[in-house]
Design a protein around this motif. Sequence first.
Motif: not given
Length: 261
Positions: A164-166, A100-102, A108-109
């Motif tokens: 951190g992203m996960l 997906g996307t954050l 800031r994607t």
Amino acid sequence: MPVHPRTRPTAAVAAAVLCTALALGATACGPTSDDAKPTKPAKPAEPAGPFGDLTGSQIVDKAFAATRSAKSLTVDVDLKTAVDPTKAYLSLDSQGRCAGTLTMGVDRTTELIKADDKNVYLRFDEAFLREQVKEESQEVQDATVKELRGRWMKSPASDPDSEGMLALCDLDELLGGFEQGASGIVKGKETTIGGQPALALTEPGEGGETSTVYVATKGTPYVLRIVTKGGEEPGTLAFSQYGKPVAAKVPAAKDVVVVED
């Protein structure tokens, strides 16, 4: 032909009036004749609401248990934190896949793919790349963007920068702020979330914070939405696409840049 009121026995009329007056009560009304057959006891009233007599706490515990055991789902995140607002749209499953996307801040994607437990692939937009090297010279910034724009960066899923992203790919992490058996959860109104009937349940927190959990009332009692107001991290988590496959396909090798330790 209608019966003239005076032709009706006084006792029968009184019984009819009494029966009407007590229609919402527990008194059973029936024939007044001595030889009338006895009426059966009235059945106990069924508990009101889609979850019967379960308490708010029991319903929320049941919903979180069902959500955590889901084989797959999609979560739509909108956290309005003061420092760095976060939005995300991620599909994840019990096998560790996530895609997906954050979006951090305004623009800031990052696109994310985690096809297994070993590696994660991240693709940053130009705004994110420039933010990471903003202390460097313009020449370095431009070279970084040229090299990485449109490409996926591969790194171990265990890498601290990846973890951190996960965090949003972990259901236990997402639902970790809600304690089992929490008290004070109040049943609210029945409503509709994403076309599904749901029940609202609100839990008061500290410092004026409240969290409202919307639970599906038909089928499996999944959590459909969590809305938090007040506090340090107000926002919304919306859950959907339960049981649908996660499209987490490893990018083509030509589009991947390996991040060295």
